[in-house]
Motif scaffolding. Structure first.
Motif, PDB file in Angstrom:
ATOM      1  N   ILE A  36       9.397  -5.541  -6.315  1.00 23.91           N
ATOM      2  CA  ILE A  36       9.775  -5.952  -7.667  1.00 23.91           C
ATOM      3  C   ILE A  36      11.302  -6.037  -7.784  1.00 23.91           C
ATOM      4  O   ILE A  36      11.845  -6.968  -8.388  1.00 23.91           O
ATOM      5  CB  ILE A  36       9.197  -4.979  -8.715  1.00 23.91           C
ATOM      6  N   GLN A  37      11.993  -5.074  -7.192  1.00 25.67           N
ATOM      7  CA  GLN A  37      13.457  -5.086  -7.219  1.00 25.67           C
ATOM      8  C   GLN A  37      14.002  -6.318  -6.505  1.00 25.67           C
ATOM      9  O   GLN A  37      14.958  -6.956  -6.976  1.00 25.67           O
ATOM     10  CB  GLN A  37      14.000  -3.811  -6.572  1.00 25.67           C
ATOM     11  N   ARG A  38      13.384  -6.676  -5.364  1.00 26.34           N
ATOM     12  CA  ARG A  38      13.830  -7.873  -4.645  1.00 26.34           C
ATOM     13  C   ARG A  38      13.593  -9.120  -5.482  1.00 26.34           C
ATOM     14  O   ARG A  38      14.431 -10.025  -5.531  1.00 26.34           O
ATOM     15  CB  ARG A  38      13.098  -7.992  -3.303  1.00 26.34           C
TER      16      ARG A  38
ATOM     17  N   GLU B 120       1.075  -5.958 -12.242  1.00 27.07           N
ATOM     18  CA  GLU B 120      -0.362  -5.808 -12.485  1.00 27.07           C
ATOM     19  C   GLU B 120      -1.029  -5.026 -11.350  1.00 27.07           C
ATOM     20  O   GLU B 120      -1.861  -4.136 -11.590  1.00 27.07           O
ATOM     21  CB  GLU B 120      -1.005  -7.187 -12.615  1.00 27.07           C
ATOM     22  N   LYS B 121      -0.634  -5.358 -10.128  1.00 25.36           N
ATOM     23  CA  LYS B 121      -1.195  -4.654  -8.969  1.00 25.36           C
ATOM     24  C   LYS B 121      -0.785  -3.188  -8.987  1.00 25.36           C
ATOM     25  O   LYS B 121      -1.607  -2.298  -8.741  1.00 25.36           O
ATOM     26  CB  LYS B 121      -0.715  -5.318  -7.674  1.00 25.36           C
ATOM     27  N   ARG B 122       0.494  -2.949  -9.286  1.00 25.50           N
ATOM     28  CA  ARG B 122       0.993  -1.567  -9.335  1.00 25.50           C
ATOM     29  C   ARG B 122       0.273  -0.754 -10.403  1.00 25.50           C
ATOM     30  O   ARG B 122      -0.121   0.399 -10.159  1.00 25.50           O
ATOM     31  CB  ARG B 122       2.493  -1.568  -9.609  1.00 25.50           C
TER      32      ARG B 122
ATOM     33  N   CYS C 288       2.173   2.870  -1.420  1.00 21.72           N
ATOM     34  CA  CYS C 288       1.970   1.468  -1.790  1.00 21.72           C
ATOM     35  C   CYS C 288       2.713   1.140  -3.083  1.00 21.72           C
ATOM     36  O   CYS C 288       3.331   0.076  -3.213  1.00 21.72           O
ATOM     37  CB  CYS C 288       0.479   1.192  -1.935  1.00 21.72           C
ATOM     38  N   ILE C 289       2.675   2.079  -4.036  1.00 20.52           N
ATOM     39  CA  ILE C 289       3.392   1.893  -5.296  1.00 20.52           C
ATOM     40  C   ILE C 289       4.895   1.783  -5.044  1.00 20.52           C
ATOM     41  O   ILE C 289       5.587   0.941  -5.639  1.00 20.52           O
ATOM     42  CB  ILE C 289       3.088   3.051  -6.265  1.00 20.52           C
ATOM     43  N   GLU C 290       5.408   2.647  -4.170  1.00 20.88           N
ATOM     44  CA  GLU C 290       6.838   2.610  -3.841  1.00 20.88           C
ATOM     45  C   GLU C 290       7.221   1.285  -3.210  1.00 20.88           C
ATOM     46  O   GLU C 290       8.292   0.729  -3.495  1.00 20.88           O
ATOM     47  CB  GLU C 290       7.176   3.778  -2.910  1.00 20.88           C
ATOM     48  N   GLN C 291       6.343   0.742  -2.348  1.00 19.76           N
ATOM     49  CA  GLN C 291       6.611  -0.546  -1.721  1.00 19.76           C
ATOM     50  C   GLN C 291       6.598  -1.665  -2.767  1.00 19.76           C
ATOM     51  O   GLN C 291       7.445  -2.574  -2.736  1.00 19.76           O
ATOM     52  CB  GLN C 291       5.566  -0.826  -0.638  1.00 19.76           C
ATOM     53  N   ILE C 292       5.661  -1.592  -3.694  1.00 19.29           N
ATOM     54  CA  ILE C 292       5.598  -2.595  -4.761  1.00 19.29           C
ATOM     55  C   ILE C 292       6.859  -2.535  -5.619  1.00 19.29           C
ATOM     56  O   ILE C 292       7.423  -3.570  -5.994  1.00 19.29           O
ATOM     57  CB  ILE C 292       4.337  -2.374  -5.628  1.00 19.29           C
ATOM     58  N   ASN C 293       7.327  -1.331  -5.920  1.00 18.33           N
ATOM     59  CA  ASN C 293       8.556  -1.186  -6.701  1.00 18.33           C
ATOM     60  C   ASN C 293       9.731  -1.821  -5.973  1.00 18.33           C
ATOM     61  O   ASN C 293      10.596  -2.451  -6.601  1.00 18.33           O
ATOM     62  CB  ASN C 293       8.845   0.291  -6.969  1.00 18.33           C
TER      63      ASN C 293
END
Length: 231
Positions: free
Chosen positions: A28-30, A101-103, A20-25
């Protein structure tokens, strides 16, 4: 020796949270890319404005009419793109804050899960170690029986003039040997005034080890016609 199911469950939760963290990262990049696109368009509009001013200045000097139709067309195109890009950029900036914040919250949860998994694993390993040490001590306890039988036979051979108290010497050496039993598994002697701890292996301090077996063997030999006295 299978690990507790809870450890596997915690590992699964950790893996899912890390994913999930990797998906959030990635999100964030997008979002950062969208924000950068808005800034890039704003830069291009500024460059067009400067170029238009330069053409007008040149035309003023040359007393001609500045040809800026292409710049105006390009500016209109960029402004249309800019409106959408600026809106997307603003949305992206807001989204980045929410995603970060979610990450951060998930990162804290992952650390808590890891600590819980570590604690559970350590407790399980301690139990495994304790059980193994107890098995080891039981093995030490079991050694007494064959030693007693061997000691009885040794005594009988000595009574027949064919022995040399081989096992007696073995037992003496074994009793002063270090069996490396952890202090936590030793027992305190109750018959002395000072604190002395021994391995929980009764035969190690049993001065009568082999006496019963010796008597039984003497009886068997007498029944077989050998009237011998065993020491």
């Amino acid at each position: 020796m299978k690990a507790p199911k809870k450890i596997s469950e915690l590992s699964k939760s950790i893996t899912e949270s890390v994913s999930c963290i990797e998906q959030i990262n990635s999100d964030i990049q997008r979002a950062e890319t969208a924000s950068q696109e808005a800034a890039a368009i704003a830069t291009q509009l500024g460059e067009l404005s400067r170029e238009r001013a330069e053409r007008k200045a040149m035309a003023f000097v040359n007393k001609t009419t500045a040809d800026i139709a292409d710049l105006n067309a390009r500016e209109e195109e960029l402004e249309r793109a800019s409106r959408q890009a600026i809106e997307d950029g603003q949305a992206a900036t807001i989204a980045i804050g929410m995603l970060v914040e979610k990450r951060d919250g998930i990162v804290v949860e992952v650390e808590q899960l890891k600590q819980e998994r570590r604690g559970l694993t350590v407790e399980w390993l301690k139990q495994l170690r304790n059980d193994a040490i107890n098995r080891y001590i039981r093995v030490l306890g079991d050694i007494g029986e064959p030693l007693a039988d061997a000691f009885a036979a040794d005594r009988a051979m000595h009574a027949l003039g064919a022995g040399e108290y081989l096992v007696d010497r073995m037992i003496k050496r074994i009793r002063v040997a270090d069996f490396a039993v952890p202090h936590s598994h030793k027992i305190q002697r109750s018959d002395v005034n000072i604190e002395i701890y021994d391995a929980p292996v009764p035969w190690l301090r049993d001065d009568t080890l082999g006496d019963v077996e010796t008597q039984v063997l003497a009886d068997e030999l007498r029944k077989a016609g050998l009237n011998i006295t065993l020491a």
